[in-house]
Design an enzyme around this catalytic site. Structure first.
Site, short mmCIF file in Angstrom:
data_model
loop_
_atom_site.label_atom_id
_atom_site.label_comp_id
_atom_site.label_asym_id
_atom_site.label_seq_id
_atom_site.Cartn_x
_atom_site.Cartn_y
_atom_site.Cartn_z
N GLU A 151 30.50 11.00 35.44
CA GLU A 151 31.89 10.77 35.75
C GLU A 151 32.01 10.32 37.20
O GLU A 151 31.28 10.81 38.05
CB GLU A 151 32.65 12.10 35.60
CG GLU A 151 33.91 12.01 34.83
CD GLU A 151 34.46 13.40 34.58
OE1 GLU A 151 35.64 13.49 34.27
OE2 GLU A 151 33.72 14.38 34.70
N ASP A 159 27.47 16.19 32.96
CA ASP A 159 28.67 16.79 33.54
C ASP A 159 28.26 17.64 34.73
O ASP A 159 27.39 18.49 34.63
CB ASP A 159 29.38 17.65 32.49
CG ASP A 159 30.66 18.26 33.04
OD1 ASP A 159 31.58 17.50 33.35
OD2 ASP A 159 30.71 19.50 33.18
N ASP A 218 31.39 22.98 29.66
CA ASP A 218 30.63 21.91 30.30
C ASP A 218 29.84 21.10 29.27
O ASP A 218 29.68 19.89 29.41
CB ASP A 218 29.68 22.49 31.35
CG ASP A 218 30.42 23.36 32.35
OD1 ASP A 218 31.41 22.86 32.94
OD2 ASP A 218 30.04 24.52 32.53
#
Ligand SMILES: [Zn+2]
Length: 372
Positions: free
Chosen positions: A215, A125, A297
């Protein structure tokens, strides 16, 4: 081609303007020379001819370089590599020469060993307060980078001062050119600090983890947020993703791109319930259903790993168009390799088992940049 495609409406994104001509004044100054082989069989571009750390260019002669040339010299001497062209460029007061080479593949023993084993996917992340949080699907934390340099923010005051010095000088004057060069060096330094940090982070990730899931971020969209834009640009997440992509290719690792609409932040990594959106300042995730509490996170990183586990299982052979898989270094160099007479008998080359070839062009171009 970008201009014509844009004009014809065949290109997405912002309209592309008419190409600019190369400027004699503005950076980057650069030129490219091809390496032609003379009738006597001597290559035009030679490395380490005068002294070990030199590059000889046709018409220019031997140039002293900073970087070590040993590995390249050895490959050239053994006929395992061939210099195709040299690009000389000037940026921020320094000249650099990049050599485009055709090279044989590394011997299997010299390649990075595939990290097989039970280790599954690691979710990565990217954030602004915590730069990187990495975790496995079972909730174990793998890496956490809290502090990051924010190079542009740290250098903002100096940048403003240097910019003012440029605009305060008379146009076209030598003093203005000098001030502009100073500003250019400042920008190059900021970029170098950022790049170094990103390399450290991406190395830490790829050195120990075979399968990474990140992501896909709409960075352009985030840059539209004026409160976040400068920090987002400073973080250079896109560059981190780019480095992870090619480094995983080198190491035969995998990189999964998690769909950007997957609610990694809002989902509870314990019970999978999706909560309503969380404001950015809320640093802890608390599940309303099961009471699970975790760092925001970390929770997101776990969810990214879970997504990758679900979508990619444990198989090494993934469908095309999915994550980045091995770039195909496993392919030995056959007799048709132009980079020399490296056959299966060559000590440094693995024989190619029949049928082991993948759909990849046989020529491998690699760039070896060296500073003058
Ligand atoms: Zn929960």
């Amino acid at each position: 081609s970008a201009y014509t495609a844009s004009r014809a409406g065949q290109r997405r994104g912002r309209r592309v303007g008419f190409p600019r001509f190369k400027s004699k004044k503005r950076a980057p100054l650069s030129f490219r020379i091809r390496s032609k082989t003379s009738a006597a069989g001597r290559a035009g571009i030679r490395v380490g001819e005068r002294a070990p750390r030199t590059v000889t260019l046709p018409g220019i002669g031997a140039l002293a370089v900073r970087q070590d040339t040993r590995r390249l010299r050895r490959m050239l001497a053994k006929g395992r590599a061939k210099v195709v062209s040299a690009t000389v460029s000037h940026r921020a007061g320094r000249w650099a020469v990049s050599l485009a080479c055709e090279a044989a593949d590394l011997h299997e023993a010299r390649r990075h060993p595939p990290k097989t084993g039970a280790a599954g996917w690691v979710g990565v992340d990217r954030g602004l307060s915590t730069f990187v949080a990495a975790a496995r699907a079972d909730g174990t934390q793998v890496l956490r980078v809290d502090g990051w340099p924010r190079p542009a923010r740290a250098a903002a005051a100096r940048q403003r001062r240097l910019s003012r010095k440029v605009t305060g000088k008379q146009r076209g004057s030598h003093n203005r050119a000098k001030a502009a060069a100073r500003l250019g060096r400042h920008h190059a330094r900021v970029a170098a600090i950022r790049r170094r940090f990103l390399h450290q982070v991406s190395n830490q990730l790829v050195n120990t983890h075979d399968r990474l899931a990140i992501e896909t971020l709409t960075i352009t969209g985030m840059l539209g947020n004026r409160r976040l834009a400068s920090a987002v640009a400073d973080a250079a997440w896109g560059e981190l993703a780019r480095q992870l992509t090619y480094k995983q290719q080198w190491r035969a690792g995998q990189l999964a791109l998690v769909d950007r609409w997957y609610p990694s932040t809002k989902t509870c990594s314990a019970c999978r319930r999706v909560a309503p959106a969380m404001p950015l300042h809320q640093r802890t995730f608390t599940c309303q259903a099961c009471g699970y509490q975790a760092d925001r996170d970390h929770n997101a990183a776990v969810n990214l790993a879970v997504w990758a586990e679900q979508h990619h299982a444990q198989s090494r052979d993934l469908p095309a168009g999915g994550p980045v898989t091995n770039a195909g270094r496993g392919e030995g160099s056959g007799s048709r390799t132009r980079a020399g007479e490296t056959g299966p008998d060559d000590a440094g080359t693995a024989p190619t088992p029949p049928g082991a070839r993948r759909g990849r062009p046989r020529r491998a171009l690699s760039h070896n940049s060296t500073e003058l």
